[in-house]
Design a protein around this motif. Structure first.
Motif, PDB file in Angstrom:
ATOM      1  N   PHE A   1      21.240  36.176  36.114  1.00 16.84           N
ATOM      2  CA  PHE A   1      22.480  36.864  35.746  1.00 16.84           C
ATOM      3  C   PHE A   1      22.829  36.694  34.270  1.00 16.84           C
ATOM      4  N   LEU A   2      22.431  35.589  33.671  1.00 10.73           N
ATOM      5  CA  LEU A   2      22.670  35.461  32.236  1.00 10.73           C
ATOM      6  C   LEU A   2      21.808  36.426  31.429  1.00 10.73           C
ATOM      7  N   ASN A   3      20.741  36.940  32.060  1.00 11.78           N
ATOM      8  CA  ASN A   3      19.890  37.922  31.395  1.00 11.78           C
ATOM      9  C   ASN A   3      20.238  39.355  31.788  1.00 11.78           C
ATOM     10  N   ALA A   4      21.247  39.530  32.622  1.00 11.84           N
ATOM     11  CA  ALA A   4      21.659  40.883  32.981  1.00 11.84           C
ATOM     12  C   ALA A   4      22.248  41.570  31.751  1.00 11.84           C
ATOM     13  N   GLN A   5      21.947  42.831  31.589  1.00 10.34           N
ATOM     14  CA  GLN A   5      22.402  43.548  30.399  1.00 10.34           C
ATOM     15  C   GLN A   5      23.896  43.826  30.455  1.00 10.34           C
ATOM     16  N   ARG A   6      24.460  43.993  31.644  1.00 12.39           N
ATOM     17  CA  ARG A   6      25.837  44.456  31.780  1.00 12.39           C
ATOM     18  C   ARG A   6      26.792  43.287  31.998  1.00 12.39           C
ATOM     19  N   GLU A   7      27.893  43.301  31.267  1.00 12.15           N
ATOM     20  CA  GLU A   7      28.836  42.190  31.318  1.00 12.15           C
ATOM     21  C   GLU A   7      29.429  42.004  32.702  1.00 12.15           C
ATOM     22  N   ASP A   8      29.786  43.118  33.383  1.00 13.38           N
ATOM     23  CA  ASP A   8      30.397  42.959  34.702  1.00 13.38           C
ATOM     24  C   ASP A   8      29.406  42.390  35.706  1.00 13.38           C
ATOM     25  N   THR A   9      28.109  42.725  35.563  1.00 14.94           N
ATOM     26  CA  THR A   9      27.093  42.144  36.450  1.00 14.94           C
ATOM     27  C   THR A   9      26.932  40.660  36.179  1.00 14.94           C
ATOM     28  N   ARG A  10      26.936  40.256  34.916  1.00 16.85           N
ATOM     29  CA  ARG A  10      26.842  38.828  34.599  1.00 16.85           C
ATOM     30  C   ARG A  10      27.984  38.066  35.258  1.00 16.85           C
ATOM     31  N   ARG A  11      29.196  38.566  35.081  1.00 14.52           N
ATOM     32  CA  ARG A  11      30.361  37.843  35.604  1.00 14.52           C
ATOM     33  C   ARG A  11      30.359  37.833  37.135  1.00 14.52           C
ATOM     34  N   GLU A  12      30.204  39.012  37.748  1.00 15.41           N
ATOM     35  CA  GLU A  12      30.264  39.089  39.200  1.00 15.41           C
ATOM     36  C   GLU A  12      29.059  38.409  39.837  1.00 15.41           C
ATOM     37  N   GLY A  13      27.887  38.562  39.210  1.00 14.93           N
ATOM     38  CA  GLY A  13      26.694  37.926  39.752  1.00 14.93           C
ATOM     39  C   GLY A  13      26.791  36.408  39.762  1.00 14.93           C
ATOM     40  N   LEU A  14      27.200  35.826  38.644  1.00 10.27           N
ATOM     41  CA  LEU A  14      27.334  34.366  38.570  1.00 10.27           C
ATOM     42  C   LEU A  14      28.412  33.872  39.530  1.00 10.27           C
ATOM     43  N   ARG A  15      29.529  34.587  39.611  1.00 12.82           N
ATOM     44  CA  ARG A  15      30.596  34.179  40.532  1.00 12.82           C
ATOM     45  C   ARG A  15      30.104  34.229  41.975  1.00 12.82           C
ATOM     46  N   HIS A  16      29.491  35.343  42.353  1.00 10.46           N
ATOM     47  CA  HIS A  16      29.002  35.497  43.722  1.00 10.46           C
ATOM     48  C   HIS A  16      27.956  34.434  44.047  1.00 10.46           C
ATOM     49  N   PHE A  17      27.015  34.230  43.116  1.00 14.10           N
ATOM     50  CA  PHE A  17      25.907  33.329  43.422  1.00 14.10           C
ATOM     51  C   PHE A  17      26.381  31.887  43.560  1.00 14.10           C
ATOM     52  N   TYR A  18      27.149  31.409  42.583  1.00  7.69           N
ATOM     53  CA  TYR A  18      27.503  29.987  42.593  1.00  7.69           C
ATOM     54  C   TYR A  18      28.769  29.689  43.389  1.00  7.69           C
ATOM     55  N   SER A  19      29.711  30.618  43.455  1.00  9.98           N
ATOM     56  CA  SER A  19      30.945  30.349  44.195  1.00  9.98           C
ATOM     57  C   SER A  19      30.841  30.713  45.661  1.00  9.98           C
ATOM     58  N   GLU A  20      29.863  31.552  45.997  1.00  6.06           N
ATOM     59  CA  GLU A  20      29.724  31.967  47.388  1.00  6.06           C
ATOM     60  C   GLU A  20      28.396  31.499  47.984  1.00  6.06           C
ATOM     61  N   LEU A  21      27.275  32.012  47.505  1.00  8.13           N
ATOM     62  CA  LEU A  21      25.990  31.660  48.117  1.00  8.13           C
ATOM     63  C   LEU A  21      25.704  30.165  48.055  1.00  8.13           C
ATOM     64  N   VAL A  22      25.710  29.596  46.863  1.00  8.85           N
ATOM     65  CA  VAL A  22      25.355  28.184  46.725  1.00  8.85           C
ATOM     66  C   VAL A  22      26.399  27.286  47.388  1.00  8.85           C
ATOM     67  N   ASP A  23      27.652  27.679  47.330  1.00  7.80           N
ATOM     68  CA  ASP A  23      28.737  26.842  47.851  1.00  7.80           C
ATOM     69  C   ASP A  23      28.893  26.945  49.365  1.00  7.80           C
ATOM     70  N   GLU A  24      28.292  27.961  49.997  1.00  2.50           N
ATOM     71  CA  GLU A  24      28.430  28.144  51.442  1.00  2.50           C
ATOM     72  C   GLU A  24      27.379  27.308  52.173  1.00  2.50           C
ATOM     73  N   PRO A  25      27.792  26.320  52.990  1.00  2.00           N
ATOM     74  CA  PRO A  25      26.797  25.465  53.625  1.00  2.00           C
ATOM     75  C   PRO A  25      26.115  26.077  54.836  1.00  2.00           C
ATOM     76  N   PHE A  26      26.746  27.064  55.483  1.00  2.00           N
ATOM     77  CA  PHE A  26      26.251  27.537  56.771  1.00  2.00           C
ATOM     78  C   PHE A  26      25.690  28.956  56.679  1.00  2.00           C
ATOM     79  N   ASP A  27      24.959  29.325  57.716  1.00  2.00           N
ATOM     80  CA  ASP A  27      24.312  30.633  57.765  1.00  2.00           C
ATOM     81  C   ASP A  27      25.335  31.689  58.171  1.00  2.00           C
ATOM     82  N   THR A  28      25.906  32.384  57.191  1.00  2.00           N
ATOM     83  CA  THR A  28      26.933  33.395  57.428  1.00  2.00           C
ATOM     84  C   THR A  28      26.402  34.764  56.994  1.00  2.00           C
ATOM     85  N   ASP A  29      27.272  35.772  57.045  1.00  2.00           N
ATOM     86  CA  ASP A  29      26.844  37.112  56.651  1.00  2.00           C
ATOM     87  C   ASP A  29      26.664  37.261  55.147  1.00  2.00           C
TER      88      ASP A  29
END
Length: 481
Positions: A165-193
């Motif tokens: 995401f730091l290499n994404a060309q678009r600013e909104d993708t960088r911000r939303e991608g990093l937020r989604h990845f680290y605040s949701e995927l990495v932070d979620e301990p269980f197998d959810t949707d």
């Protein structure tokens, strides 16, 4: 970014999506039009040098190649919806159908590519887009929780988010991608949707699954091949996580495309010959009909309670035995094999020539005092007669995720639902059923199999803890039929 100078100048395509986004793509003409079109969709930029080898191989075979940016990356527009989102797989299906309707395409398409560019093929293929004749995913997961982001319930491959995401060309993708990845995927301990599992029962598009014995997505490759509903073929070689084409992969890929796109050659999915498997650490290959059913052998390595130090983290464990590691594995240090040490090891002398082929099972009986949760890392190695250590395969499990769904499990393949956490009872034995990745191995008298284990703290206490591996621990070894 300039186009790769080793490839012919591409045609730039702008493909409209149903929600108003536009996918940016490069088309490399490979023969007389109209012809079949071979497609890869990537978050790593369509102009990247790593695409050149794949594009060149497909062009040399006489096919058009289209490389497209995932939405929100490179030249593709549209709001980013998360890693491998439903919208992204729909984009890929719409791209394939758009290409099938173009004058340069004869109505037939295929998809190729490795890693991320493999799993997105699978997720698009189950949508059954018009014109898609075959796919070729290699070194690709099929279950993003178990194969990719939370192996054994343990966060893994987490450096990917920052790099991508730091290499994404678009600013909104960088911000939303990093937020989604680290605040949701990495932070979620269980197998959810938040996570995605390919519906292999719906995968009826012919699929060539390619994996490596040392690849950290090997489970997904083998599981995809075994469970896919349609025509399929499996190739597993002595590779790590390397999305590049060597001679073996190139030959298999071209033969696969020729059969499904041009009706040339013999059926690569023919019964009795649809799996080619190398023998670990050798140049030997074997051909089989499907994935084998092993003759199981039990090894009980622990004769008496054996103390195992509880490390604060993998960074504090001893160095692993020296083994060459591909740079791509180094970049994902918490994901690749051979990147952590061993706190305890147990050897099984080999007294006769033996072949192993299949999954390895580990039921570890562990007692822990001083912390509520630990991560168990297990490695299987071969100690050759001359003393050389070859690290072969590994598995891992967070102890609080030890619950097993017996109905969905197979021999040496426990299915952990990863839907809750259970604290460890202090000083009492618990059984940790660990899925260890498959092997294809030949052993000779004088060799020894080595089980190495490391235990790391996974709770919040920070207090000293002790652990012991207990008798009753069993390793299931897959004897080759």
């Amino acid at each position: 970014m300039p186009e790769n100078p080793t490839l012919p100048p591409p045609q730039r395509l702008h493909v409209p999506m149903s929600d108003g986004a536009v996918l940016a793509a490069l088309r490399y003409p490979g023969g007389s039009a109209p012809s079949p079109v071979v497609v890869t969709v990537t978050p790593y930029r369509k102009e990247a040098a790593q695409n050149a080898d794949l594009v060149a191989a497909v062009l040399d075979a006489g096919y058009d190649v289209v490389v497209a940016d995932v939405r929100g990356f490179g030249g593709s527009t549209g709001p980013y919806r998360g890693v491998l989102s439903e919208r992204e797989s729909l984009d890929t299906a719409e791209l394939l159908e758009w290409l099938a309707d173009q004058d340069f395409c004869d109505g037939r398409t295929a998809m190729v590519g490795g890693s991320y560019c493999g799993v997105n093929q699978l997720l698009a293929a189950v949508r059954r887009p018009r014109g898609l004749r075959c796919i070729a995913p290699w070194i690709a997961p099929t279950d993003t929780y178990r194969d990719m982001w939370k192996r054994g319930g343990i966060p893994s491959h987490t450096a990917w988010g920052a790099r991508t995401f730091l290499n994404a060309q678009r600013e909104d993708t960088r911000r939303e991608g990093l937020r989604h990845f680290y605040s949701e995927l990495v932070d979620e301990p269980f197998d959810t949707d938040l996570f995605h599992r390919v519906d292999l029962d719906r995968l009826d598009v012919p699929a060539l699954f390619i994996g490596g014995w040392q690849d950290y997505f090997l489970r997904g490759t083998v599981r995809g091949f075994r469970r896919a509903a349609g025509p399929k073929r499996l190739l597993v070689g002595n590779w790590s996580h390397e999305p590049f084409l060597g001679p073996e992969l190139r030959g298999e890929l071209v033969a696969w495309l020729d059969f499904w796109l041009r009706d040339r050659g013999e059926d690569p999915t023919a019964p009795g010959a649809n799996a080619r498997l190398s023998v670990f650490g050798t140049d030997e290959w074997t051909t089989r009909g499907g994935w084998p059913e092993p003759d199981w052998a039990r090894w009980e390595p622990v004769a008496e309670p054996t103390p195992v130090a509880v490390a604060a983290s993998l960074l504090s464990t001893p160095p692993a035995p020296p083994t060459a590691v591909h740079p791509l594995v180094d970049l994902a240090t918490e994901s690749g094999m051979r990147l952590w040490g061993e706190s305890a090891a147990f050897d099984l002398p080999v007294t006769r020539s033996t072949a192993l082929l299949g999954h390895v099972g580990l039921s570890a009986v562990l007692s822990v005092e001083g912390c509520d949760d630990v991560d168990l890392h297990a490695r299987l190695s071969v100690v050759r007669a001359g003393g050389e250590v070859q690290q072969v395969t590994e598995g891992r499990l967070r102890a609080s995720h030890r619950a097993v769904d017996a109905a969905r499990s197979g021999t040496a393949e426990p299915w952990h639902p990863h839907d809750r956490a259970e604290k460890l009872p202090q000083g009492e034995p618990v059984v940790l059923d660990v899925e260890v990745y498959p092997v294809h191995l030949r052993l000779e008298p004088g060799d020894a199999l080595r089980l190495g284990v490391t235990v790391t703290a996974a709770d919040e206490s920070g207090s000293p803890a002790t652990a012991a591996l207990l008798p009753g621990t069993v390793v299931l070894l897959p004897g080759s039929r």
